[in-house]
Design an enzyme around this catalytic site. Structure first.
Site, short mmCIF file in Angstrom:
data_model
loop_
_atom_site.label_atom_id
_atom_site.label_comp_id
_atom_site.label_asym_id
_atom_site.label_seq_id
_atom_site.Cartn_x
_atom_site.Cartn_y
_atom_site.Cartn_z
CG HIS A 60 24.41 -24.40 1.11
ND1 HIS A 60 24.10 -23.29 0.38
CD2 HIS A 60 24.29 -25.46 0.26
CE1 HIS A 60 23.80 -23.65 -0.87
NE2 HIS A 60 23.91 -24.96 -0.95
CG HIS A 63 23.84 -21.15 6.23
ND1 HIS A 63 23.37 -19.92 6.58
CD2 HIS A 63 24.59 -20.96 5.10
CE1 HIS A 63 23.81 -19.01 5.71
NE2 HIS A 63 24.55 -19.63 4.81
CG HIS A 176 26.72 -15.17 3.83
ND1 HIS A 176 27.91 -15.82 4.09
CD2 HIS A 176 25.83 -16.13 3.48
CE1 HIS A 176 27.74 -17.11 3.89
NE2 HIS A 176 26.50 -17.35 3.51
ZN ZN Z 1 23.78 -21.24 1.14
#
Ligand code: ZN
Length: 256
Positions: A60, A63, A176
């Site tokens: 993603h 990241h 996160h």
């Molecule tokens: Zn992700």
């Protein structure tokens, strides 16, 4: 070993980048450095370590989106260790492959497909001090887990099961800072009598950063997604078969 958490995109995505360092040699992994603008000052001026690899927990953008810029600017000759879908990846470790960092840190790659199919968690152990930590990306959050974008309920059960087999003292470094909202959901499922969850809630009241504090042992107590047989979880979901409990929990959290 030591771990430096670098917040990125704070208050809009609450992402974490990490610098994992072997104390003896100062060799380091730079994990999920997605937003170079947010961390470049630290990396250029305050970071005293030698970055030997850029590492991604999954592909993603929030990241892996910084790989290209960092390879062009600060770290021209370092490998990118990640799943096959990450941009500029040069090496994908196999499940349970062990990679040495510096003199004392051994890192085990753990494939945990579900949030994405290329999700890899990295379990780091310092052979000298006995410290242990795991970088979980968007697979495991503090008292929560990632959405099942590319996977199924059984895959998340298996992925979290892999992480829960790590020693209880393993410190969790997640992707996160979602803990406060996770705690609200977890309380709605586990109830008000879960002491570990109540302690986590108290901690959140006075700390903005909760990564690097809690452990796999804590997760077993306060994370509903790894407590699928807890009577409170069964009651809240209205089902009892673990795959159904996981599916219901995830959909409840998505709509919470
Ligand atoms: Zn992700």
């Amino acid at each position: 070993m030591h771990v430096k958490a670098l917040p990125m995109r704070w208050k809009s995505g609450d992402n974490y980048c990490y610098v994992l360092t072997d104390d003896e040699t100062s060799k380091s992994w730079l994990i999920d450095p997605a937003y170079p603008d947010d961390i470049v000052d630290y990396l250029k001026h305050e970071n005293k370590t030698e970055i030997t690899a850029i590492v991604n927990t999954h592909h993603h953008y929030d990241h892996a989106g910084g790989n290209g810029t960092l390879l062009k600017t600060l770290y021209r000759n370092v490998p990118v260790i990640a799943g096959k879908q990450s941009p500029f990846v040069s090496y994908t470790p196999s499940h349970q492959e062990v990679i040495q960092l510096g003199s004392n840190v051994e890192i085990t790659a753990l494939h945990t497909p579900c949030h994405t199919q290329d999700s890899i968690c990295y379990f780091a152990q310092d052979k000298k001090t006995g410290q242990m930590g795991v970088f979980t990306g968007d697979t495991l959050f503090i008292s929560g887990c990632g959405r099942f974008f590319e996977g199924t309920d059984p895959e998340m059960i298996k992925a979290l099961g892999t992480l829960m087999k790590l020693p209880d003292k393993t410190v969790v470094y997640n992707g996160h800072e979602y803990t406060k909202s996770n705690v609200r959901f977890s309380k709605s499922v586990l109830g008000t009598q879960n002491q570990a969850l109540n302690k986590l809630e108290e901690y959140c009241k006075t700390h903005e950063v909760t990564t690097g504090v809690f452990t796999i042992g804590d997760e077993k107590k306060f994370n509903p997604f790894v407590r699928l047989t807890d009577p409170n979880v069964k009651l809240a979901t209205g089902v009892s078969e673990p795959t159904e409990v996981m599916a219901k929990l995830r959909s409840m959290k998505n709509n919470f």
